[in-house]
Design a protein around this motif. Structure first.
Motif, mmCIF file in Angstrom:
data_model
loop_
_atom_site.group_PDB
_atom_site.id
_atom_site.type_symbol
_atom_site.label_atom_id
_atom_site.label_comp_id
_atom_site.label_asym_id
_atom_site.label_seq_id
_atom_site.Cartn_x
_atom_site.Cartn_y
_atom_site.Cartn_z
ATOM 1 N N GLU A 20 21.013 29.083 30.985
ATOM 2 C CA GLU A 20 22.320 29.754 31.493
ATOM 3 C C GLU A 20 23.553 28.559 30.624
ATOM 4 O OE1 GLU A 20 23.640 32.234 32.434
ATOM 5 O OE2 GLU A 20 22.167 33.488 33.260
ATOM 6 N N ASN A 21 22.906 27.230 30.640
ATOM 7 C CA ASN A 21 23.781 26.484 30.192
ATOM 8 C C ASN A 21 23.191 25.788 28.663
ATOM 9 O OD1 ASN A 21 25.648 25.233 32.552
ATOM 10 N ND2 ASN A 21 23.413 25.724 33.438
ATOM 11 N N GLY A 22 22.318 26.384 28.121
ATOM 12 C CA GLY A 22 21.779 25.734 26.949
ATOM 13 C C GLY A 22 23.082 25.967 25.802
ATOM 14 N N LEU A 23 22.776 25.497 24.731
ATOM 15 C CA LEU A 23 23.696 25.341 23.148
ATOM 16 C C LEU A 23 24.026 26.738 23.079
ATOM 17 C CD1 LEU A 23 25.233 23.707 21.031
ATOM 18 C CD2 LEU A 23 23.069 23.970 20.013
ATOM 19 N N PHE A 24 23.204 27.599 22.649
ATOM 20 C CA PHE A 24 23.821 28.995 22.361
ATOM 21 C C PHE A 24 24.478 29.761 23.298
ATOM 22 C CE2 PHE A 24 20.037 27.769 19.313
ATOM 23 C CZ PHE A 24 20.967 27.328 18.522
ATOM 24 N N MET A 25 24.172 29.565 24.505
ATOM 25 C CA MET A 25 24.917 30.372 25.604
ATOM 26 C C MET A 25 26.363 30.208 25.755
ATOM 27 S SD MET A 25 24.392 32.749 27.621
ATOM 28 C CE MET A 25 22.735 32.928 28.258
ATOM 29 N N GLN A 26 26.698 28.843 25.321
ATOM 30 C CA GLN A 26 28.074 28.427 25.111
ATOM 31 C C GLN A 26 29.163 29.328 24.443
ATOM 32 O OE1 GLN A 26 28.869 26.301 27.426
ATOM 33 N NE2 GLN A 26 26.628 26.182 27.703
ATOM 34 N N PHE A 27 28.593 29.832 23.343
ATOM 35 C CA PHE A 27 29.333 30.763 22.262
ATOM 36 C C PHE A 27 29.212 32.219 23.077
ATOM 37 C CE2 PHE A 27 27.756 27.444 19.454
ATOM 38 C CZ PHE A 27 28.799 27.093 18.959
ATOM 39 N N ARG A 28 28.140 32.735 23.651
ATOM 40 C CA ARG A 28 28.044 33.836 24.362
ATOM 41 C C ARG A 28 29.323 33.875 25.426
ATOM 42 N NH1 ARG A 28 23.229 36.771 24.726
ATOM 43 N NH2 ARG A 28 24.496 38.040 26.425
ATOM 44 N N ARG A 29 29.140 32.729 26.172
ATOM 45 C CA ARG A 29 30.225 32.660 27.261
ATOM 46 C C ARG A 29 31.665 32.625 26.775
ATOM 47 N NH1 ARG A 29 27.861 32.087 31.931
ATOM 48 N NH2 ARG A 29 26.008 31.081 32.203
ATOM 49 N N ALA A 30 31.565 32.224 25.507
ATOM 50 C CA ALA A 30 32.920 31.967 24.872
ATOM 51 C C ALA A 30 33.483 33.388 24.234
ATOM 52 C CB ALA A 30 33.260 30.897 23.860
ATOM 53 N N GLY A 31 32.604 34.356 24.388
ATOM 54 C CA GLY A 31 32.817 35.518 23.839
ATOM 55 C C GLY A 31 32.512 35.905 22.436
ATOM 56 N N PHE A 32 31.483 35.006 21.842
ATOM 57 C CA PHE A 32 30.838 35.381 20.249
ATOM 58 C C PHE A 32 29.741 36.249 20.609
ATOM 59 C CE2 PHE A 32 33.175 31.492 20.158
ATOM 60 C CZ PHE A 32 33.965 31.501 18.680
ATOM 61 N N HIS A 33 29.572 37.121 19.457
ATOM 62 C CA HIS A 33 28.302 37.561 19.158
ATOM 63 C C HIS A 33 27.342 36.720 18.267
ATOM 64 C CE1 HIS A 33 25.927 41.476 18.669
ATOM 65 N NE2 HIS A 33 25.649 40.736 17.321
ATOM 66 N N THR A 34 26.218 36.399 19.013
ATOM 67 C CA THR A 34 25.368 35.397 18.290
ATOM 68 C C THR A 34 24.154 35.942 17.685
ATOM 69 O OG1 THR A 34 24.418 35.179 20.916
ATOM 70 C CG2 THR A 34 26.200 33.553 20.176
ATOM 71 N N VAL A 35 24.020 35.308 16.570
ATOM 72 C CA VAL A 35 22.701 35.818 16.057
ATOM 73 C C VAL A 35 21.975 34.540 15.432
ATOM 74 C CG1 VAL A 35 21.784 37.400 14.140
ATOM 75 C CG2 VAL A 35 24.271 37.717 15.135
ATOM 76 N N SER A 36 20.580 34.722 15.505
ATOM 77 C CA SER A 36 19.815 33.708 14.952
ATOM 78 C C SER A 36 18.688 34.211 13.721
ATOM 79 C CB SER A 36 18.827 32.897 16.145
ATOM 80 O OG SER A 36 17.997 32.029 15.462
ATOM 81 N N PHE A 37 18.730 33.336 12.761
ATOM 82 C CA PHE A 37 17.729 33.858 11.609
ATOM 83 C C PHE A 37 16.724 32.613 11.997
ATOM 84 C CE2 PHE A 37 21.861 35.427 10.934
ATOM 85 C CZ PHE A 37 21.570 36.801 10.159
ATOM 86 N N SER A 38 15.614 32.748 12.399
ATOM 87 C CA SER A 38 14.761 31.450 12.509
ATOM 88 C C SER A 38 13.219 32.337 13.098
ATOM 89 C CB SER A 38 15.407 30.632 13.581
ATOM 90 O OG SER A 38 14.364 29.413 13.831
ATOM 91 N N SER A 39 12.382 31.484 12.683
ATOM 92 C CA SER A 39 10.890 31.726 13.485
ATOM 93 C C SER A 39 10.275 30.546 14.188
ATOM 94 C CB SER A 39 10.038 31.896 12.157
ATOM 95 O OG SER A 39 9.865 30.793 11.497
#
Length: 489
Positions: A92-111
């Motif tokens: 809930e407090n991780g790095l990418f969740m901050q963008f979700r909480r701020a209203g961003f649509h988040t996408v990762s390109f990674s294996s």
């Protein structure tokens, strides 16, 4: 606002133009640095790949989140325990969740998550694109997916893309038809003289000149450029050229993405760009080639470049920072709130970006437990390295290097400067005490690694490696290894 984060595996800061490198390896990233803020003394506090990204995502050092190695108990994020509610606090407090909480649509390109069974890495992403090679992919397999997503969605607002490139990671893997940019140009810092390389040929331990493939000199048809061994000084240069080619190839692909954004009018003041790495690479230091297995300067110093709306660009920041700091920085920049009573070890440097305030630390503590077990103190212009398990290298228990005079860590000053060794040891001890006082767990995970048989990449290899040394000029190492690592095999 739109955000794109380029997460580059194994990128040494000092092999980038914006950090002073003499080869044209990173013209695109250098151009971003000219528009953004470049942190000159930025570190991964827990090397290598898995521990580093665990610190990045959690905002906690490995001694708190539990991940300091690549195998055993210390390769898993610690469970929250009885205090866990429907979801866990780290997710809930991780790095990418901050963008979700701020209203961003988040996408990762990674294996990455699949490569290390580190599924916590994906917390906070709406979409995850995994090309399926578990880190064996090169950039031409990733970039088309990014461009396709941008073609379909880029003109929308409030998206955040995480783009992960592996190309500087061993095995150095540019495509077969990619012509080297550097084979015909000299190294900017040709420090591996003939006498030094002769010493490297006698090196005892994995990833030396005789065993680029860690414990042997095997080569693989899928990576034809990557050598199995180095027999001459020229071959050592060739390996470094291949590394620089991997950096440049990554930069080329970043350029394709940024050119697309410019073409579509999306590269503007509201576009934020973050460029960083999980760790660097030893390229001859300690006689080690093509590996990120020490808690030293070449492995732990990483780039951090941030172009952010409203932030004055073209600046370099000199104070000590590390990758646990990015999470609280992003949280402050986005104005998101912390979930529950979760604790960050990181310190926000939003003030540095926005106002030029000094938010740095006076020193850094660095840990490596995947290839060796080491803790280091990086202070002033020194690095003090304390080795608990040398990963079957014949390393002294204490090492001290003056990085201004000796950037490739050739001259151990431990005997000459016991005062600085004492300072470094006290910094490590005080930091360790402070971390354990605020830990919910009794065990320091570095010692968990030791109790479980030592670093993951060493387990089960010693006997076969000593057999390999028999009948060679390095046979002298068998007795030394047997004595130094008694009880580990």
């Amino acid at each position: 606002m739109r955000v794109i984060m380029f997460d580059i595996d194994t990128l040494r800061a000092d092999h980038m133009g914006c950090y002073g490198y003499g080869r044209d390896t990173t013209p695109v990233m250098d151009s971003v640095a000219e528009q953004g803020v470049c942190f000159d003394r930025y570190y991964c506090p827990n090397a290598p790949c898995l521990p580093s990204r665990a610190s990045l995502i959690s905002g906690q050092y490995g001694i708190h989140n539990g991940i300091v190695g690549h195998g055993g108990t210390a390769a898993d994020m610690r469970l929250q325990g009885a205090g866990r509610s429907f979801t866990d606090d780290m997710s809930e407090n991780g790095l990418f969740m901050q963008f979700r909480r701020a209203g961003f649509h988040t996408v990762s390109f990674s294996s990455f998550a699949e490569r290390h069974s580190a599924w916590w890495f994906n917390a906070g992403f709406n979409e995850c694109f995994n090309v399926g090679n578990r880190g064996g992919e090169s950039a031409e397999m990733v970039t088309p997916h990014v461009l396709d997503w941008l073609e379909r969605n880029g003109e929308g607002d409030n998206w955040m893309l995480h783009v992960h490139y592996w190309d500087p990671h061993t095995p150095y893997r540019t495509p077969a038809d990619y012509e080297s940019r550097f084979q015909d140009t000299p190294l900017p810092d040709d420090w591996i003289a003939e006498d030094i390389f002769k010493e490297h040929l006698l090196h005892i331990g994995p990833h030396g000149a005789n065993e680029i493939n860690m414990w042997n000199d095997d080569t693989f048809k899928q990576w034809p450029k990557h050598p199995g061994r180095l027999e001459t000084k020229e071959a050592a240069k060739h390996l470094i050229d291949l590394y620089d080619d991997g950096v440049r190839y990554t930069d080329d692909n970043i350029g394709m993405i940024l050119d697309y954004l410019k073409e579509k009018g999306l590269y503007d003041e509201d576009l934020a760009i973050i460029i960083t790495a999980d760790h660097g690479e030893d390229l001859g230091e300690f006689g080690v080639y093509g590996e990120h297995g020490m808690a030293d300067e070449p492995v732990c110093r990483i780039p951090m470049i941030i172009k952010w709306p409203g932030v004055e660009g073209g600046r370099h920041v000199n104070g000590f920072h590390d990758n646990v700091d990015l999470l609280p920085t992003v949280q402050e920049l986005l104005g998101t709130e912390r979930f529950g009573s979760y604790h960050y070890d990181g310190v926000s440097y939003a003030g540095t970006l926005l106002e030029g305030t000094d938010c740095s630390r006076p020193y850094e503590i660095l840990t490596q437990c995947a290839h060796v077990c080491q803790r280091s103190a990086r202070f002033d212009h020194y690095v003090y390295i304390r080795t608990v398990h040398g990963g079957y290298h014949l390393l002294p228990d204490e090492m001290l290097f003056d990085l201004e005079a000796d950037p490739h860590e050739q001259h151990n000053l431990a005997q000459e400067r016991p005062d600085l060794c004492a300072k470094g040891a006290k910094l490590i001890l005080d930091w360790n005490d402070a971390m354990m006082k605020t830990s919910a767990y009794d065990a320091d995970p570095m010692w968990t690694v030791m109790r479980e048989g030592g670093p993951e990449h060493c387990r089960g290899h010693l006997q076969a490696y000593m057999e390999r040394l028999k009948g060679t000029p390095r046979e002298y190492g068998i007795e030394l290894l047997t004595e130094k690592y008694k009880g580990f095999e």
